[in-house]
Write an enzyme that holds these catalytic residues in place. Sequence first.
Site, mmCIF file in Angstrom:
data_model
loop_
_atom_site.group_PDB
_atom_site.id
_atom_site.type_symbol
_atom_site.label_atom_id
_atom_site.label_comp_id
_atom_site.label_asym_id
_atom_site.label_seq_id
_atom_site.Cartn_x
_atom_site.Cartn_y
_atom_site.Cartn_z
ATOM 1 C CG HIS A 86 -1.569 -1.359 1.525
ATOM 2 N ND1 HIS A 86 -3.113 -1.458 0.433
ATOM 3 C CD2 HIS A 86 -2.318 -1.536 2.019
ATOM 4 C CE1 HIS A 86 -3.294 -2.359 0.744
ATOM 5 N NE2 HIS A 86 -2.584 -3.188 2.315
ATOM 6 C CG HIS A 111 2.688 5.909 5.788
ATOM 7 N ND1 HIS A 111 2.070 5.552 6.988
ATOM 8 C CD2 HIS A 111 1.458 6.604 4.645
ATOM 9 C CE1 HIS A 111 0.668 6.437 7.133
ATOM 10 N NE2 HIS A 111 0.703 7.128 5.770
ATOM 11 C CG HIS A 113 -0.405 8.646 0.761
ATOM 12 N ND1 HIS A 113 -1.103 7.993 1.025
ATOM 13 C CD2 HIS A 113 -0.117 8.225 2.181
ATOM 14 C CE1 HIS A 113 -1.285 7.024 2.239
ATOM 15 N NE2 HIS A 113 -1.313 8.432 3.312
ATOM 16 C CD GLU A 117 -4.278 9.468 1.265
ATOM 17 O OE1 GLU A 117 -4.243 8.934 2.377
ATOM 18 O OE2 GLU A 117 -4.449 9.172 0.716
ATOM 19 C CG HIS A 130 0.130 10.131 6.138
ATOM 20 N ND1 HIS A 130 -0.397 9.992 5.365
ATOM 21 C CD2 HIS A 130 -0.399 11.719 5.383
ATOM 22 C CE1 HIS A 130 -2.313 10.687 4.546
ATOM 23 N NE2 HIS A 130 -1.367 11.773 4.037
ATOM 24 C CB THR A 197 -5.792 8.493 4.029
ATOM 25 O OG1 THR A 197 -4.986 7.597 4.191
ATOM 26 C CG2 THR A 197 -5.866 10.010 4.520
HETATM 27 ZN ZN LIG Z 1 -0.893 8.073 4.983
#
Ligand SMILES: [Zn+2]
Length: 245
Positions: A86, A111, A113, A117, A130, A197
């Site tokens: 992910h 982590h 994205h 986001e 995040h 999220t």
């Molecule tokens: Zn996140």
Amino acid sequence: MRKIVLPLFVAGALFGADVSHSHPHHWSYSGDTGPAHWGELDPEFFMCKEGKNQSPVDMNRFVKTKLKKLKATYSGNARTVVNNGHTIKVETMGRNEVVVDGIPFNLLQFHFHTPSENTIEGKHYPMEAHFVHKSKDGEVLVVALMFEEGERNSALDKVVADLSSKIGESRPLKEMFNPGDLYPRKLKYYRYNGSFTTPPCTEGVRWIVLKKPVTASKEQLIKMNKLMGDNNRPTQPLNARLILK
Ligand SMILES: [Zn+2]
């Protein structure tokens, strides 16, 4: 868009071990198991569909207020890194603390994205990190950090130095570093109340979105996106919420 079939142990593991064993249903960022369907994949994911305070959001409805200066006391280390299918997640150790509303929150992991986001007045950044913190009582606070294209980011290099696209177990970082090395010097921020999220989309999460982006090189941003794919949940309705700034 690649489709990833996940082993059970990583499904929903973004926010720690507490949710990692109970969800046999895998989720993804596209197709039948993508964000539009998360709420139907598992009864425990119902907040993804029913929640009224979901993340991410487009930050466009602001209220000016006197937000307290954010103090981050980070003296611990980034310890292990994993591509869990992910995201690329780095687990941390030691005391990495922010105090918000008089409550100390300690960093568990951070982590990434690609693209971002949360968006700021409709604008996506190419990447968002995040930093997931927890209080003693189990309350969650996320510090969100935007990346823009620019100078190479040496802390980010340490994250991906030894990482393949293989989905697998956590590995110790070759070179440990202080997670605060990723932060900009000035910690001005927006604030709102939101959720995870990712499934189960649990609400009651304090969101601190740093105003000042940091840089990563074009090559670094491309590499992160190659490793993770597009792993951003679409922005969710603000509903009754305002963004503090
Ligand atoms: Zn996140």
